[in-house]
Write an enzyme that holds these catalytic residues in place. Structure first.
Site, PDB file in Angstrom:
ATOM      1  N   SER A  94       0.820  -1.212   0.000  1.00 49.17           N
ATOM      2  CA  SER A  94       0.000   0.000   0.000  1.00 49.17           C
ATOM      3  C   SER A  94       0.856   1.266   0.000  1.00 49.17           C
ATOM      4  O   SER A  94       2.007   1.263   0.450  1.00 49.17           O
ATOM      5  CB  SER A  94      -0.895   0.022   1.240  1.00 49.17           C
TER       6      SER A  94
HETATM    7  N1  SAH Z   1      -0.320  -5.153   4.104  1.00 51.07           N
HETATM    8  C1  SAH Z   1       0.427  -5.420   2.891  1.00 51.07           C
HETATM    9  C2  SAH Z   1      -0.321  -5.071   1.616  1.00 51.07           C
HETATM   10  C3  SAH Z   1      -1.321  -6.072   1.365  1.00 51.07           C
HETATM   11  S1  SAH Z   1      -1.949  -6.256  -0.247  1.00 51.07           S
HETATM   12  C4  SAH Z   1       1.770  -4.722   2.908  1.00 51.07           C
HETATM   13  O1  SAH Z   1       2.071  -3.987   3.847  1.00 51.07           O
HETATM   14  O2  SAH Z   1       2.538  -4.969   1.990  1.00 51.07           O
HETATM   15  C5  SAH Z   1      -3.217  -7.389   0.223  1.00 51.07           C
HETATM   16  C6  SAH Z   1      -2.762  -8.786   0.524  1.00 51.07           C
HETATM   17  O3  SAH Z   1      -3.898  -9.507   1.005  1.00 51.07           O
HETATM   18  C7  SAH Z   1      -2.257  -9.542  -0.685  1.00 51.07           C
HETATM   19  O4  SAH Z   1      -0.953  -9.996  -0.440  1.00 51.07           O
HETATM   20  C8  SAH Z   1      -3.231 -10.712  -0.826  1.00 51.07           C
HETATM   21  O5  SAH Z   1      -2.646 -11.894  -1.279  1.00 51.07           O
HETATM   22  C9  SAH Z   1      -3.761 -10.852   0.595  1.00 51.07           C
HETATM   23  N2  SAH Z   1      -5.046 -11.547   0.737  1.00 51.07           N
HETATM   24  C10 SAH Z   1      -6.123 -11.511  -0.095  1.00 51.07           C
HETATM   25  N3  SAH Z   1      -7.123 -12.285   0.399  1.00 51.07           N
HETATM   26  C11 SAH Z   1      -6.673 -12.820   1.571  1.00 51.07           C
HETATM   27  C12 SAH Z   1      -7.225 -13.711   2.544  1.00 51.07           C
HETATM   28  N4  SAH Z   1      -8.440 -14.236   2.408  1.00 51.07           N
HETATM   29  N5  SAH Z   1      -6.472 -14.026   3.614  1.00 51.07           N
HETATM   30  C13 SAH Z   1      -5.215 -13.517   3.772  1.00 51.07           C
HETATM   31  N6  SAH Z   1      -4.631 -12.701   2.880  1.00 51.07           N
HETATM   32  C14 SAH Z   1      -5.349 -12.339   1.787  1.00 51.07           C
END
Ligand code: SAH
Length: 248
Positions: A94
């Protein structure tokens, strides 16, 4: 003859010493650049009018965490830009402002145990790890989970626990949590997450279909949930099981 050879030796020694010093200064300057980039990120993206991040602990964590260590090597120079970046597997890290905004809204306390859904690069988890007692973070893409786990360990974070799995179910064994942060967008708030939040706990979560998401701040009061929309956002969708949505 012998004397001029030793003069040459001395000159060579000096040349090596000067070259070594230049190299050392060069490395130091590169490191200094990242610190300077973090300072600029804080002063130009976070504390400016309209962004208004004011929590001093959150700002100091944003000044400290080496975001450039958690993005692909080819994108390091852009690590502190005012935008999200790709991290592989169709996922993104993000924008710094969104990380700071969500962290501030969670009102993190040094005694808190926090759950994050969507580890991604591990950056948000690292920022939280600077501010709270323990961070439990779940990532559904296994290689991302393993990479973030290794990176966080390499950076010296011992209070972050990474699990590869579906965040819809939360992390019941480690619950209740003082705060929960969700960094991918479900269409509804997963009931398991509400159940795993302690009384008076806070949850920040983007909700809605792609293109129409709102960031909500939830608070659990007498078992019920109060919620307030705080910012329109654009997150990657939450994948995984959807059979356990709450009615919110
Ligand atoms: N917080 C992260 C950015 C996250 S992007 C950072 O600091 O880099 C969102 C993430 O959520 C992605 O990696 C995606 O694979 C994950 N995601 C999507 N659905 C999910 C689920 N059901 N459980 C866990 N992770 C999930």
């Amino acid at each position: 003859m012998r004397e001029s050879a030793s003069k040459l030796d001395v000159r060579l020694w000096w040349l090596q010493a000067v070259l070594g010093l230049c190299l050392l200064c060069g490395c130091g300057a590169a490191e200094f650049d990242y610190a300077a980039a973090r300072e600029r990120m804080v002063s130009q993206q976070l504390t400016v009018p309209g962004r208004d991040i004011t929590n001093a602990r959150v700002l100091s964590a944003m000044r400290k965490v080496p975001r450039h260590e958690l993005v692909p090597a080819s994108l390091r120079a852009q690590a502190y830009g005012d935008y999200p970046l790709p991290i592989g597997f169709d996922q993104t890290i993000s924008q710094p402002f969104i990380v700071a905004f969500m962290t501030e809204k969670l009102d993190p306390k040094s005694t808190d145990k926090v759950l994050e859904i969507g580890t991604g690069s591990g950056y948000q988890a690292a920022v939280l790890a600077e501010l709270v007692r323990e961070v439990y973070t779940i990532e559904i893409v296994e290689p991302l989970a393993r990479r973030a786990e290794a990176d966080l360990k390499r950076l010296g974070y011992t209070n972050v626990f990474v699990r590869a799995g579906d965040g819809y179910k939360g992390w019941p064994e480690a619950s209740p949590f003082d705060a929960i942060i969700v960094t991918c967008a479900p269409e509804r708030v997963p009931q398991a997450l509400v159940d795993q939040l302690r009384e008076d706990g806070r949850m920040i979560i983007p909700v809605g279909p792609a293109g129409n998401q709102e960031l909500y701040l939830l608070r659990k009061k007498s078992g019920a949930v109060e919620r307030r929309a705080v910012l329109p956002v654009r997150f990657v969708p939450m994948t995984g099981g959807k059979a356990v949505d709450s009615k919110r």
